[in-house]
Structure formats: structure tokens, C-alpha cells
Design an enzyme around this catalytic site. Structure first.
Site, PDB file in Angstrom:
ATOM      1  N   ASP A  10       1.529 -10.893   4.615  1.00  0.00           N
ATOM      2  CA  ASP A  10       0.162 -10.687   5.149  1.00  0.00           C
ATOM      3  C   ASP A  10      -0.738 -10.253   3.970  1.00  0.00           C
ATOM      4  OD1 ASP A  10       1.417  -8.153   4.949  1.00  0.00           O
ATOM      5  OD2 ASP A  10       0.113  -7.298   6.497  1.00  0.00           O
ATOM      6  N   ASP A  15       1.660  -7.180  -1.094  1.00  0.00           N
ATOM      7  CA  ASP A  15       2.306  -8.480  -0.836  1.00  0.00           C
ATOM      8  C   ASP A  15       2.131  -9.373  -2.061  1.00  0.00           C
ATOM      9  OD1 ASP A  15       0.899  -7.368   1.658  1.00  0.00           O
ATOM     10  OD2 ASP A  15       2.407  -8.674   2.555  1.00  0.00           O
ATOM     11  N   VAL A 124       7.389  -9.208   4.746  1.00  0.00           N
ATOM     12  CA  VAL A 124       6.749  -7.987   4.236  1.00  0.00           C
ATOM     13  C   VAL A 124       5.418  -7.734   4.960  1.00  0.00           C
ATOM     14  CG1 VAL A 124       7.907  -7.999   1.992  1.00  0.00           C
ATOM     15  CG2 VAL A 124       5.751  -9.244   2.257  1.00  0.00           C
ATOM     16  N   ASP A 235       5.448  -3.645  -1.202  1.00  0.00           N
ATOM     17  CA  ASP A 235       6.272  -4.738  -0.671  1.00  0.00           C
ATOM     18  C   ASP A 235       7.218  -5.347  -1.709  1.00  0.00           C
ATOM     19  OD1 ASP A 235       5.108  -4.500   1.815  1.00  0.00           O
ATOM     20  OD2 ASP A 235       3.740  -6.189   1.551  1.00  0.00           O
TER      21      ASP A 235
HETATM   22  C1  BDR Z   1       2.954  -2.112   4.814  1.00  0.00           C
HETATM   23  O1  BDR Z   1       1.662  -2.235   5.376  1.00  0.00           O
HETATM   24  C2  BDR Z   1       0.835  -3.025   4.566  1.00  0.00           C
HETATM   25  O2  BDR Z   1      -0.404  -2.418   4.408  1.00  0.00           O
HETATM   26  C3  BDR Z   1       1.544  -3.237   3.262  1.00  0.00           C
HETATM   27  O3  BDR Z   1       1.284  -4.538   2.751  1.00  0.00           O
HETATM   28  C4  BDR Z   1       2.993  -3.032   3.608  1.00  0.00           C
HETATM   29  O4  BDR Z   1       3.621  -4.253   3.952  1.00  0.00           O
HETATM   30  C5  BDR Z   1       3.220  -0.652   4.508  1.00  0.00           C
HETATM   31  O5  BDR Z   1       3.169   0.112   5.672  1.00  0.00           O
HETATM   32 CA    CA Z   2       2.518  -6.396   3.588  1.00  0.00          CA
END
Ligand code: BDR
Ligand code: CA
Length: 308
Positions: A10, A15, A124, A235
Site C-alpha cells: 500500500d 513500502d 506489507v 516494511d
Molecule cells: C504499517 O502501516 C503503514 O503505515 C506502514 O506502511 C506499515 O505497513 C505499520 O503499522
Molecule cells: Ca505498508
């Protein structure tokens, strides 16, 4: 054997760091990348992902759009962490890359079915795409070797007192994934914030002068200048755990997801109590490997060196 993976993202600043590492690593075969609504809206996640592949100087990896909202509950983003464009204000540069016309779960199905090697899923982001894939294409899903995901927590949360963002964003999807029989490693908040970069590392990235190191430096600057000044490789840690398991310590725990609409919604309840073997065994959940410690220094060093 080089791991063969599908990333589900995402994108998202951290990421992006995970994508950069996986696609630049010669020992990882990234078959494809699937996008899900999460840190920002789906269309923006897709744009960001294509742009990150440019910065990675990656070959033609298929990227497909998936779920545009969670299975239940409202859409919500994380722009306070990742910026309005999800990519630290760096998004919307031109790219000649285009999206694969298939839906994310069709791409997953095709890649898993066509692969000569066992496939590891590395989600992720929120688990909406993975849950839809497991539910829609069970025969293909049965061929998945393992899932190494970023999400959940055996300690506290970051959205609520108990819930981590990816699980909180779509608890029903997380419930489906955590209930599957595919071997699962949970890289959660217990270690997520351990992989940090500071000014010295940012200068090192800047000096390296590659598109990947420049993006890493720009993202780091954005995060270090944010109100919480928290620059984690986030991530990326899930990718590092998958690829370098000797740098991560995992403990088997029974994990279940709170899908209630009460204050615990989105919590991963991690039961570490030993099996009693008698009928009074009250433990709930399915067994996962929960990462509780990482060699943060080594993981950070591997990431920086891979950007050069
Ligand atoms: C997760 O939430 C997102 O903001 C980040 O990309 C990570 O995957 C951490 O809680
Ligand atoms: Ca993420």
C-alpha cells in the site's frame, strides 16, 4: 535457492523501501507486485508503486491494482505519516510503466500457478487482497509456500492502544489470512520501529548518487522533519526477515484477530502460553511465528548497501 515472491503493498514510504530492496536484490525473484488501499487510496498506491520501480531501476515486473476498500468498515488512510500522496510529496513523477490489466488476485493466481518454484507472499499493507485471493482461488492459494507479513503486534498498537494499522484497516481480511493453513510469519510492531536511519545514514545515501539511494534519502528527510521525527525502514523489515532469517528471532504463538466493533478491534491477540494438552486448554488462534527481536544494525546496513 533464491526466494520467489509476490509483494502486496500500500505504497507508502516504508513500502517503497521494501520494494527498493526486494527488486534490487539479486537473490530475490519478485514475480509481481499487487496494490491495495491502505496508506493512501488505491489509484495513488498504484502510481507510487510504478514510480518506486523506476527508482529501483527494476526490470518489467507486473504491477496490478487490487482492493479499493476494506471488506467491511470505512476507508481511512495514513497521510499523517506518509504525506498526502503517500510518498512524502515525491509522487506523480512521469513513468512509462503501466499497470497490468488483471486484478491483483488474478495476477497472484496466474503467477503462483505458473511458477516453477514455491512462492512466498510478502504482504506489507492491509490484508484485503490476500484474503480475497485465498477465498477466490483456493487451489492456487494452496500452492503458496508461506506468508511473511508486516502487520499486527504482540505488544501495543499504533492506531489504537492495541491495534496495528494494517490489521486495524481490515480486521476481517486479517482474520481470513490468520485463519488460513499457510505457514505464516508475523513481522509486527514488536520490531517494526527498530530499523532506524539518522542524519549520518541519510548523508551516506545522498553521496551514493543512485536513483534508489536518492529516493531513500528524500523519504528519510521527510520523515526526520515530520513532527514525530521517526524514520524507520518499517516494511522493509518483513522482506529482510524473509530473506535473512538469521537476523530475526521468532517465537511460535497462537494468534487470533479481534473483529469485534469494540475498543479491541484490529488487535492481534497473541497467546504464548504452552500447550497443556488437556481438555481445559483454553488457548485460541492458529500457530504463527511472531518476530520478537531483530539484528537491526545488520538489517539497516544491508538495506543501505543495496541502494548503492
Ligand atoms: C504499517 O502501516 C503503514 O503505515 C506502514 O506502511 C506499515 O505497513 C505499520 O503499522
Ligand atoms: Ca505498508
Amino acid at each position: 535457492m533464491a526466494p520467489t515472491v509476490i509483494l502486496d503493498v500500500d505504497t507508502g514510504v516504508d513500502d517503497a523501501l521494501a520494494i527498493l530492496y526486494a527488486t534490487r536484490h539479486p537473490d530475490v525473484r519478485v514475480l509481481g507486485i499487487t496494490c491495495v488501499d491502505g496508506n493512501t487510496n488505491l489509484a495513488q498506491v498504484c502510481r507510487n508503486t510504478l514510480q518506486v520501480l523506476d527508482a529501483a531501476e527494476a526490470g518489467p515486473i507486473p504491477v496490478a491494482a487490487g482492493a479499493a476498500r476494506p471488506l467491511m468498515g470505512p476507508v481511512g488512510d495514513s497521510s499523517h505519516v506518509h504525506g498526502d500522496d503517500g510518498l512524502a510529496g515525491l509522487a506523480n513523477r512521469d513513468t512509462s510503466r503501466t499497470l497490468d490489466p488483471r486484478h491483483a488476485i488474478e495476477l497472484m493466481r496466474d503467477l503462483v500457478e505458473e511458477s516453477d518454484e514455491p512462492v512466498t507472499l510478502v504482504p506489507v499493507g492491509p490484508l484485503t487482497n490476500i484474503a480475497l485471493f485465498l477465498s477466490t482461488f483456493p487451489a492456487a492459494a494452496a500452492k503458496v509456500e508461506r506468508i511473511v507479513l508486516m502487520g499486527g503486534s504482540a505488544s501495543g498498537g499504533n492506531v489504537t492502544a492495541t491495534a496495528e494499522f494494517n490489521v486495524w484497516h481490515d480486521p476481517e481480511a486479517a482474520h481470513i489470512v490468520f485463519s488460513s493453513s499457510i505457514p505464516l510469519t508475523m513481522y509486527g510492531l514488536d520490531v517494526f520501529y527498530d530499523l532506524t536511519l539518522g542524519e549520518r545514514e541519510v548523508a551516506e545515501l545522498r553521496a551514493a548518487g543512485t536513483p534508489a539511494s536518492a529516493l531513500g534519502a528524500d523519504i528519510s528527510n521527510y520523515r526526520l522533519n515530520s513532527p514525530d521525527a521517526d524514520m524507520t525502514l518499517g516494511d522493509y523489515g518483513a522482506v529482510a526477515t524473509m530473506l535473512h532469517p538469521e537476523l530475526a528471532t521468532g517465537i511460535p504463538m497462537l494468534v487470533s484477530v479481534d473483529t469485534s466493533f469494540g475498543p479491541g478491534r484490529g488487535q492481534t491477540i497473541c497467546d504464548q502460553r504452552p500447550k497443556t494438552g488437556d481438555p481445559s486448554d483454553t488457548r485460541l488462534g492458529r500457530e504463527c511465528t511472531v518476530i520478537v527481536d531483530v539484528d537491526a544494525e545488520a538489517m539497516v546496513r544491508l538495506w543501505i548497501d543495496r541502494m548503492k
